[in-house]
Design an enzyme around this catalytic site. Structure first.
Site, PDB file in Angstrom:
ATOM      1  N   ALA A  63       0.854  -1.190   0.000  1.00 29.16           N
ATOM      2  CA  ALA A  63       0.000   0.000   0.000  1.00 29.16           C
ATOM      3  C   ALA A  63       0.889   1.240   0.000  1.00 29.16           C
ATOM      4  O   ALA A  63       2.048   1.177   0.422  1.00 29.16           O
ATOM      5  CB  ALA A  63      -0.874  -0.011   1.238  1.00 29.16           C
ATOM      6  N   GLY A 102       0.581  -4.985   1.061  1.00 25.57           N
ATOM      7  CA  GLY A 102      -0.592  -4.903   0.190  1.00 25.57           C
ATOM      8  C   GLY A 102      -0.326  -5.436  -1.203  1.00 25.57           C
ATOM      9  O   GLY A 102      -1.257  -5.866  -1.898  1.00 25.57           O
ATOM     10  N   GLU A 105      -0.760  -9.018  -0.761  1.00 19.60           N
ATOM     11  CA  GLU A 105      -2.188  -9.261  -0.501  1.00 19.60           C
ATOM     12  C   GLU A 105      -2.996  -9.224  -1.803  1.00 19.60           C
ATOM     13  O   GLU A 105      -3.956  -9.970  -1.969  1.00 19.60           O
ATOM     14  CB  GLU A 105      -2.712  -8.231   0.510  1.00 19.60           C
ATOM     15  CG  GLU A 105      -2.165  -8.503   1.919  1.00 19.60           C
ATOM     16  CD  GLU A 105      -2.471  -7.376   2.892  1.00 19.60           C
ATOM     17  OE1 GLU A 105      -1.970  -6.269   2.668  1.00 19.60           O
ATOM     18  OE2 GLU A 105      -3.222  -7.606   3.852  1.00 19.60           O
ATOM     19  N   GLU A 125       4.377  -5.440   7.399  1.00 21.23           N
ATOM     20  CA  GLU A 125       3.553  -4.420   8.059  1.00 21.23           C
ATOM     21  C   GLU A 125       3.937  -4.198   9.521  1.00 21.23           C
ATOM     22  O   GLU A 125       3.896  -3.069  10.013  1.00 21.23           O
ATOM     23  CB  GLU A 125       2.067  -4.809   7.995  1.00 21.23           C
ATOM     24  CG  GLU A 125       1.394  -4.531   6.665  1.00 21.23           C
ATOM     25  CD  GLU A 125       1.520  -5.685   5.676  1.00 21.23           C
ATOM     26  OE1 GLU A 125       2.402  -6.549   5.857  1.00 21.23           O
ATOM     27  OE2 GLU A 125       0.727  -5.716   4.713  1.00 21.23           O
TER      28      GLU A 125
HETATM   29  C1  3H9 Z   1       0.711  -2.194   3.555  1.00 22.64           C
HETATM   30  O1  3H9 Z   1       0.887  -2.704   2.477  1.00 22.64           O
HETATM   31  C2  3H9 Z   1      -0.574  -2.198   4.296  1.00 22.64           C
HETATM   32  C3  3H9 Z   1      -1.594  -3.182   3.820  1.00 22.64           C
HETATM   33  O2  3H9 Z   1      -1.466  -4.428   4.459  1.00 22.64           O
HETATM   34  C4  3H9 Z   1      -2.981  -2.692   4.184  1.00 22.64           C
HETATM   35  C5  3H9 Z   1      -3.486  -1.484   3.503  1.00 22.64           C
HETATM   36  C6  3H9 Z   1      -4.916  -1.222   3.798  1.00 22.64           C
HETATM   37  N1  3H9 Z   1       4.530   3.372  -0.005  1.00 22.64           N
HETATM   38  O3  3H9 Z   1      13.354   2.367   0.473  1.00 22.64           O
HETATM   39  P1  3H9 Z   1      13.695   3.028  -0.790  1.00 22.64           P
HETATM   40  C7  3H9 Z   1       9.187   4.928  -1.438  1.00 22.64           C
HETATM   41  S1  3H9 Z   1       1.921  -1.326   4.372  1.00 22.64           S
HETATM   42  C8  3H9 Z   1       4.941   4.578  -0.396  1.00 22.64           C
HETATM   43  O4  3H9 Z   1      14.639   4.168  -0.758  1.00 22.64           O
HETATM   44  P2  3H9 Z   1      14.948   0.614  -1.676  1.00 22.64           P
HETATM   45  C9  3H9 Z   1      10.225   5.432  -0.465  1.00 22.64           C
HETATM   46  O5  3H9 Z   1       9.668   6.338   0.456  1.00 22.64           O
HETATM   47  C10 3H9 Z   1       3.305  -1.376   3.285  1.00 22.64           C
HETATM   48  N2  3H9 Z   1       6.232   4.850  -0.721  1.00 22.64           N
HETATM   49  O6  3H9 Z   1      14.214   1.997  -1.897  1.00 22.64           O
HETATM   50  C11 3H9 Z   1      11.207   6.089  -1.416  1.00 22.64           C
HETATM   51  O7  3H9 Z   1      10.653   7.333  -1.788  1.00 22.64           O
HETATM   52  P3  3H9 Z   1      11.607   8.581  -2.067  1.00 22.64           P
HETATM   53  C12 3H9 Z   1       4.058  -2.634   3.430  1.00 22.64           C
HETATM   54  C13 3H9 Z   1       7.103   3.846  -0.648  1.00 22.64           C
HETATM   55  O8  3H9 Z   1      15.191   0.083  -3.021  1.00 22.64           O
HETATM   56  C14 3H9 Z   1      11.159   5.185  -2.644  1.00 22.64           C
HETATM   57  O9  3H9 Z   1       9.929   4.477  -2.548  1.00 22.64           O
HETATM   58  N3  3H9 Z   1       5.295  -2.501   2.689  1.00 22.64           N
HETATM   59  C15 3H9 Z   1       6.735   2.575  -0.250  1.00 22.64           C
HETATM   60  O10 3H9 Z   1      16.117   0.779  -0.754  1.00 22.64           O
HETATM   61  C16 3H9 Z   1      12.284   4.188  -2.708  1.00 22.64           C
HETATM   62  O11 3H9 Z   1      12.329   3.487  -1.464  1.00 22.64           O
HETATM   63  C17 3H9 Z   1       6.446  -2.106   3.256  1.00 22.64           C
HETATM   64  O12 3H9 Z   1       6.542  -1.927   4.442  1.00 22.64           O
HETATM   65  C18 3H9 Z   1       5.386   2.337   0.075  1.00 22.64           C
HETATM   66  N4  3H9 Z   1       4.929   1.120   0.432  1.00 22.64           N
HETATM   67  O13 3H9 Z   1      13.927  -0.324  -0.913  1.00 22.64           O
HETATM   68  C19 3H9 Z   1       7.618  -1.955   2.315  1.00 22.64           C
HETATM   69  N5  3H9 Z   1       7.833   1.776  -0.257  1.00 22.64           N
HETATM   70  O14 3H9 Z   1      12.491   8.167  -3.212  1.00 22.64           O
HETATM   71  C20 3H9 Z   1       8.229  -0.596   2.495  1.00 22.64           C
HETATM   72  C21 3H9 Z   1       8.846   2.555  -0.668  1.00 22.64           C
HETATM   73  O15 3H9 Z   1      10.693   9.701  -2.356  1.00 22.64           O
HETATM   74  N6  3H9 Z   1       9.296  -0.337   1.562  1.00 22.64           N
HETATM   75  N7  3H9 Z   1       8.413   3.801  -0.907  1.00 22.64           N
HETATM   76  O16 3H9 Z   1      12.389   8.764  -0.796  1.00 22.64           O
HETATM   77  C22 3H9 Z   1      10.530  -0.889   1.664  1.00 22.64           C
HETATM   78  O17 3H9 Z   1      10.802  -1.705   2.516  1.00 22.64           O
HETATM   79  C23 3H9 Z   1      11.583  -0.438   0.699  1.00 22.64           C
HETATM   80  O18 3H9 Z   1      11.199   0.809   0.182  1.00 22.64           O
HETATM   81  C24 3H9 Z   1      11.805  -1.406  -0.494  1.00 22.64           C
HETATM   82  C25 3H9 Z   1      12.753  -0.742  -1.543  1.00 22.64           C
HETATM   83  C26 3H9 Z   1      12.482  -2.669   0.042  1.00 22.64           C
HETATM   84  C27 3H9 Z   1      10.520  -1.746  -1.169  1.00 22.64           C
END
Ligand code: 3H9
Length: 706
Positions: A63, A102, A105, A125
C-alpha cells in the site's frame, strides 16, 4: 488513457500491468485503475484468463504508506480484491522482485501465483506498527496455514520464491523471462480447463493455541519489546478460522486500530525519516543536479584495528573489494583473526553458509604498503585517534590519490575541518563515522565540513546505500550529532542521577523499561569506559565542561574498571560472562565522589530517571538543530533509533518530544533548569516552537536549514 495501470489483450490472455514507479505502491489511483482494467477484461469476449503483473524493479512494495494519514478512499483494497477473487475468469499474478504487504495481498486475492526464482514475498507491516489490512491475515493462513502465516507476519522478513512454493504460497517458480513463463502458465490453465480458485473459499486447518503463539513470539521478543501490534496480529490470524466474511471484518477493525496507534505513527515517521536523511538536503538543487556520485568498486582502509577490521567486513558484505593497509604486520595479522572469527561466528549462528563467508573473506586483502591503495575508489582512514597521525595519513593519501577520489576519516572526536584543511583537496575529505560493530550497526554519520563538495557527499550517500546503512549528514562539531547528544544530554544526566542517589542498575533498568535496548551504564561497560574517557580528553582540548562531568566513568577508567573487557566496570562480570552484576565497590566510589562535591544522596524514582535522561536528550537535540549540526529533527530521530537503541516505536527523541507536546516539555525543562542548574538552559528552539504552538515535525517541514 491510463498511465499507471495498462490493459492489453494477448489472446486468450488479458494482461494488466501496474506501472507506478519507484516501487509500484498501490495507492488510490492504482486501485481505481485496477478496477477499471478488470471491468474491461470482463467485458472482452476473446479473453479467457487474466494476468496481473508489474513493470519496473518489483511487483509491488505494498500500500502507499504516504496515504495512511488520511482516509484511504474507494475503491478500498477489499473492494479491488473482491472484484479479482469473484472474477469469472481465472486470475494469475506474476511476481518479480518484491511482493510486500498490500502487494502480496493483491496477489493472494488472485487465483494463481507465478513467481520469478529470485523474487521475494513478505508481509513487513509489523515494522510499520500495523497489521496486514488488505485480507492478508485471512488469506495467507488459508494458503500456508495459520502457524506459518503468523511466523511470516511476525518476522516481516520476505521469503524466497522457492520457499514460497514449498509453503504453498506460489504455484510455480519461473525461470527466465517472467512474462513468457506467466503467459505459458495462463495458457496451460485454459488448456487444462482450470478455472477460478478463490482463496477465500479455502479452510484453515491448523489451530493456534497459547503455547504455539508464545513459541512464535519468542524469537521476536527483543524487537517487539514494548510493542502492541503483535497482539492485534495474533487476534486477526485467530479470526481466520471463522467464515471469511466475519474474519475479514475483524481484520478491518483491528487494522484500523493499528493504523491509528501511536506506535504506528512513530514507526511510519521513522520509515520516511530514514529515507529522507539519505538525501542531499542543504546542497543547492543546481549543485545537487550536477553532483555525480563516483562509482565505487574497490575500497581501501588504512588502519587495521577493531574499527578498521569492522569497516572492512561491512564493505566485503556489500560485495566490494577491500584492501586493508597497516604498517604493522602484527596488527594486520590480528585484523585477519578478527575478520575470520567474525565470519566464523556468523556461520555458527546460522546467519550464513561457509561458502558465503569464504567468498567474503576472499574479498579482503592486506597490504603493508600505503602506495598500493592508489587504485581504490574510496579510502577510509581508521588509524589511531591522534591528530598528528591522522594529518600525516590524510596528507600522504591526498598527495598521490587522483583528486576526484573520495578520502574519508573515521574519526569520532577530532575536527574533520582541521584534517581537511591540511590537505590540498579539502573538497574530497569528509567524515564517515561508523558505529561499533561497524559491519552490523545500521547508522552511518556523514560528516561534512565547509569545504566538502556536493560530489563527495553524493558519493558518500551512495556508499551508505550500498552498505544498507542509514546515512545522516552532520556538520563538523564535537561528537557530531549522536555522541554530542549522548555526552552532553543523556549520559551526563545518567551520571548525575548516580551521584544524587540512584544505582547503575536502577538507572539502566528504568531506561530499558522505557524501551532502550540497553541502559547507559551497561552500554559504557560494553564499549569500554576508557573509550569515553579518551573522547573527553579530546573534547577538553577544544571545549570545557565543568565538574562533575563524567567523574564516575573517568574514575572507573583510572581504576582499570574498563567494562566487560576487564571483567569490571560499572558492574562486575564473572568469568567472561556478559551478565552485569551490581558491585558495592562502585556504589562506594559514587558515594565518595558525591560527598566530595557536597551532593547529598536521596531516593530517586524511576520516573525521575526517565524524565531527566530523555528531556536532557531532547534539549541537547534542539541545540544541535539550532547550531545547524543536524539539518532536521527527523535526522536526529534516525541517528538515535538506528545507532543508539532509542525505542523505534517512540519515533526517536524529537518525534517523542512532539508527542509529549513542546509546551509540557518546556515546562519540565524550565523546572530542572531552576533546580539543577545552567546546563538545563532550555534550547531557544524549544522556546520558540512551544510559544508558536508548533512542533519539530512542523519545523522540519518549514525550515530550509543547512
Ligand atoms: C501495507 O501494504 C498495508 C496493507 O497491508 C494494508 C493497507 C490497507 N509506499 O526504500 P527506498 C518509497 S503497508 C509509499 O529508498 P529501496 C520510499 O519512500 C506497506 N512509498 O528503496 C522512497 O521514496 P523517495 C508494506 C514507498 O530500493 C522510494 O519508494 N510494505 C513505499 O532501498 C524508494 O524506497 C512495506 O513496508 C510504500 N509502500 O527499498 C515496504 N515503499 O524516493 C516498504 C517505498 O521519495 N518499503 N516507498 O524517498 C521498503 O521496505 C523499501 O522501500 C523497499 C525498496 C524494500 C521496497
Amino acid at each position: 488513457m491510463s498511465q499507471i495501470v495498462t490493459f492489453e489483450e494477448r489472446d486468450p490472455v488479458g494482461l494488466i500491468c501496474i506501472d507506478n514507479p519507484p516501487v509500484n505502491a498501490i495507492g488510490h489511483s492504482v486501485r481505481l485503475e485496477l478496477v477499471d482494467a478488470i471491468a474491461r477484461a470482463q467485458k472482452s469476449s476473446s479473453i479467457t484468463v487474466l494476468l496481473i503483473m508489474s513493470s519496473g524493479e518489483m511487483f509491488s512494495a505494498g500500500a502507499d504508506i504516504s496515504e495512511f494519514d488520511r482516509p484511504l478512499g474507494e475503491p478500498s483494497f477489499q473492494q479491488v480484491q473482491a472484484r479479482i477473487e469473484s472474477c469469472h475468469l481465472p486470475v494469475v499474478a506474476a511476481i518479480h522482485g518484491l511482493a510486500l504487504g498490500g502487494g502480496l495481498e493483491l496477489a493472494l486475492a488472485c487465483h494463481y501465483r507465478v513467481a520469478q526464482r529470485n523474487a521475494r514475498l513478505g508481509m513487513p507491516e509489523i515494522t510499520l506498527g500495523i497489521i496486514p489490512g488488505a485480507g492478508g491475515t485471512q488469506r495467507l493462513p488459508r494458503l500456508i496455514g495459520a502457524r506459518a502465516a503468523l511466523n511470516m507476519m511476525l518476522s516481516g522478513t520476505p521469503v524466497s520464491a522457492p520457499d514460497a512454493k514449498a509453503l504453498g504460497l506460489v504455484d510455480e517458480v519461473a525461470e527466465g523471462d517472467l512474462c513468457d513463463a506467466a503467459l505459458r502458465f495462463c495458457k496451460r490453465l485454459v488448456h487444462e480447463g482450470l478455472g477460478p480458485r478463490p482463496t477465500c473459499n479455502r479452510i484453515v486447518f491448523d489451530g493456534l493455541d497459547d503455547t504455539e503463539i508464545a513459541a512464535a513470539l519468542l524469537p521476536h521478543a527483543r524487537v517487539l519489546k514494548g510493542r502492541t501490534t503483535q497482539d492485534l496480529l495474533v487476534e486477526a490470524i485467530k479470526a481466520s478460522k471463522l467464515p471469511f466474511a466475519q474474519g475479514i471484518a475483524i481484520e478491518a477493525a483491528l487494522a484500523q486500530k493499528s493504523l491509528a496507534s501511536r506506535e504506528s505513527l512513530a514507526l511510519r515517521h521513522v520509515f520516511f525519516a530514514e529515507r529522507e536523511s539519505g538525501k542531499l538536503s542543504g546542497v543547492s538543487s543546481a549543485n545537487a543536479r550536477q553532483a555525480q556520485p563516483a562509482a565505487i568498486r574497490q575500497v581501501a582502509i588504512i588502519g587495521s584495528g577493531t574499527m578498521g577490521s569492522g569497516i572492512a567486513i561491512a564493505f566485503a558484505d556489500a560485495g566490494l573489494e577491500v584492501l586493508v593497509n597497516d604498517n604493522d604486520p602484527a596488527a594486520l595479522a590480528r585484523s585477519r583473526e578478527i575478520i575470520h572469527s567474525t565470519y566464523a561466528s556468523s556461520v555458527k549462528r546460522g546467519r550464513m553458509i561457509q561458502n558465503t563467508a569464504d567468498e567474503r573473506i576472499g574479498r579482503i586483502r592486506n597490504t603493508l604498503t600505503l602506495a598500493e591503495v592508489a587504485d581504490a575508489d574510496l579510502v577510509i582512514e581508521a588509524v589511531f585517534e591522534d591528530m598528528e597521525l591522522k594529518n600525516y595519513v590524510l596528507s600522504k593519501l591526498d598527495s598521490f590519490l587522483p583528486p576526484q577520489r573520495l578520502i574519508a576519516t573515521n574519526t569520532s572526536t577530532l575536527s574533520v575541518t582541521e584534517l581537511a584543511r591540511a590537505t590540498r583537496h579539502p573538497g574530497r575529505i569528509l567524515g564517515l563515522h561508523f558505529f561499533v560493530p561497524a559491519h552490523a550497526s545500521r547508522l552511518l554519520e556523514i560528516v561534512r565540513t565547509e569545504y566538502t563538495s556536493a560530489e563527495s557527499l553524493s558519493t558518500a550517500f551512495r556508499v551508505a546505500k550500498r552498505l544498507k546503512k542509514n546515512a545522516v549528514v552532520s556538520r563538523d562539531a564535537f561528537g557530531f550529532i549522536g555522541n554530542r547528544m549522548m555526552l552532553d544530554g543523556y549520559f551526563r544526566e545518567a551520571e548525575l542521577l548516580l551521584l544524587e542517589g540512584a544505582t547503575p542498575a536502577q538507572v539502566d533498568t528504568a531506561l530499558e523499561n522505557f524501551g532502550f535496548a540497553m541502559g547507559p551504564q551497561r552500554v559504557s561497560d560494553l564499549g569500554g569506559n576508557d573509550v569515553g574517557t579518551k573522547a573527553r580528553v579530546q573534547l577538553f582540548k577544544r571545549e570545557s565542561r565543568p565538574d562533575p562531568y563524567f567523574v564516575i566513568a573517568d574514575h572507573l577508567t583510572e581504576m582499570e574498571r574498563l567494562g566487560q573487557k576487564t571483567g569490571r566496570g560499572f558492574y562486575r562480570y564473572e568469568n567472561g560472562s556478559r551478565e552485569a552484576v551490581p558491585d558495592w565497590e562502585v556504589i562506594t566510589l559514587i558515594e565518595k565522589l558525591a560527598l566530595e562535591r557536597g551532593i547529598s544522596r536521596r531516593e530517586i524514582s524511576d520516573q525521575e530517571i526517565v524524565e531527566r535522561c530523555i528531556l536532557s536528550l531532547i534539549n541537547v537535540g534542539a541545540i544541535v538543530l539550532e547550531e545547524g549540526i543536524a539539518a532536521r529533527a527527523a535526522d536526529i530521530d534516525v541517528v538515535w533509533t538506528s545507532g543508539y537503541g532509542f525505542p523505534r516505536q517512540l519515533g526517536g527523541p524529537m518525534f517523542y518530544a512532539d508527542t509529549l507536546g513542546l509546551p509540557d516539555v518546556l515546562l519540565r525543562i524550565r523546572h530542572y533548569h531552576k533546580t539543577l542548574g545552567y546546563y538545563w538552559r532550555p534550547a531557544t528552539l524549544i522556546e520558540r516552537l512551544a510559544a508558536a504552538g508548533s512542533s519539530f515535525q512542523q519545523w522540519d517541514g518549514s525550515s530550509v536549514s543547512q
